[in-house]
Design a protein around this motif. Sequence first.
Motif, short mmCIF file in Angstrom:
data_model
loop_
_atom_site.label_atom_id
_atom_site.label_comp_id
_atom_site.label_asym_id
_atom_site.label_seq_id
_atom_site.Cartn_x
_atom_site.Cartn_y
_atom_site.Cartn_z
N GLU A 223 8.96 -3.23 -2.45
CA GLU A 223 8.44 -1.97 -1.65
C GLU A 223 9.27 -1.68 -1.46
O GLU A 223 10.12 -1.30 -0.58
N LYS A 224 8.98 0.17 -1.51
CA LYS A 224 9.60 1.41 -1.54
C LYS A 224 9.34 0.93 0.35
O LYS A 224 8.39 1.04 0.80
N LYS B 17 9.22 2.94 4.06
CA LYS B 17 7.97 3.91 4.43
C LYS B 17 8.74 4.57 4.92
O LYS B 17 10.26 4.55 6.28
N GLY C 298 3.99 5.21 10.37
CA GLY C 298 4.92 4.99 8.82
C GLY C 298 3.53 6.15 8.11
O GLY C 298 2.99 5.91 8.15
N TYR C 299 4.72 6.38 6.99
CA TYR C 299 3.72 6.63 5.92
C TYR C 299 4.84 5.96 4.69
O TYR C 299 5.98 6.14 4.46
N SER C 300 4.06 6.02 3.61
CA SER C 300 4.09 5.92 1.96
C SER C 300 4.93 7.07 1.27
O SER C 300 3.88 8.37 1.78
N GLU C 301 5.59 6.98 0.88
CA GLU C 301 5.88 8.27 -0.38
C GLU C 301 4.44 9.15 -0.56
O GLU C 301 4.70 10.28 -0.65
N GLU C 302 3.33 8.03 -1.07
CA GLU C 302 1.93 8.57 -1.80
C GLU C 302 1.54 9.51 -0.44
O GLU C 302 0.98 10.53 -0.96
N GLU C 303 1.23 8.51 0.88
CA GLU C 303 0.75 9.18 1.83
C GLU C 303 1.51 10.84 2.21
O GLU C 303 0.34 11.93 2.40
N PHE D 273 13.89 6.96 2.44
CA PHE D 273 12.39 7.41 2.02
C PHE D 273 12.33 9.41 1.84
O PHE D 273 11.60 9.80 1.38
#
Length: 301
Positions: free
Chosen positions: A4-5, A7, A109-114, A146
């Motif tokens: 998993e990448k 965040k 936290g943010y995912s790359e996509e978000e 990230f």
Amino acid sequence: MKMEKPKGFISNIQQFSLDDGPGIRTTVFFRGCNLRCAWCHNPECIPFQAVLRYNASVCIGCGGCLQACPQGCHAAEEGCHTLNRVACIGCGECVSHCPAGALELNGRGYSEEELFERLAADAEFYQSSGGGVTFSGGEPVLQNVFLAGILKRCREAGIHTAVDTAGNVLWEMFEAILPDTDLFLYDVKFFTPEKHLAAAGVKNDKILANLQELCRRGARIWVRVPLIPDFHDMEEIGKIAAFLKDLPLERIELIPYHRYGVGKYAALGIPYTLSCKEPAPEWMEAAKARFKGCRAELVQQ
């Protein structure tokens, strides 16, 4: 098994910024910094963990936070709200029970996509103004895995990228983001290592070496020089100018000390220890004169 990448831990996302690179920009403030500058105007970005902000001026004394907090961090004594920040774990329960908005949990936290979805929403403004996205902080390069991922997404989408950095990281961290960074906004606070240590908590050997290496690699760079009368004298300013004079920089920005962030310290329960006054215009003119002859464009904010 697919890993998993990670965040990105973000403090704030500021749209329509005009001070963090060319054009209209969205500035993403990363959490976490390994410097402790006495004049820092983003103290909420220093810790890696989320921090609770309390604005006493809008508190209505309803007591909702006292009942909601599982750690018992909030108390009311003789009508005065107190907050035990040592016990606070940043769960945010009190924030959701504060109808007046006196409490705010800063950091998530943010995912790359978000994150990319939020940034790409303003692509029209970036394109029409020659702007883009600036990653600031804190120190964004500390979250370089990230950061490298979100920079690559922006580059592939044709969005201009800038990284605002103090440079106090391993060179390998810069190397990972160099291919997808269009512009570096690079702080040079001092030339003398002992002065940097006294003001920011570490010496600056790594910072100056990383700047020179970025120059050798052909990076576009705007150097930012904060000028703080309590810490900078004309001799030190002259040394900074001499160091920068022949580097292939695009711009040098002189940034006079300001007190815009002082109110944040009270909201975070942190003492603000600097008694420095904002520099007089004639002091700034004398400082600016030290940079005469530098190759780069000279700008005073």
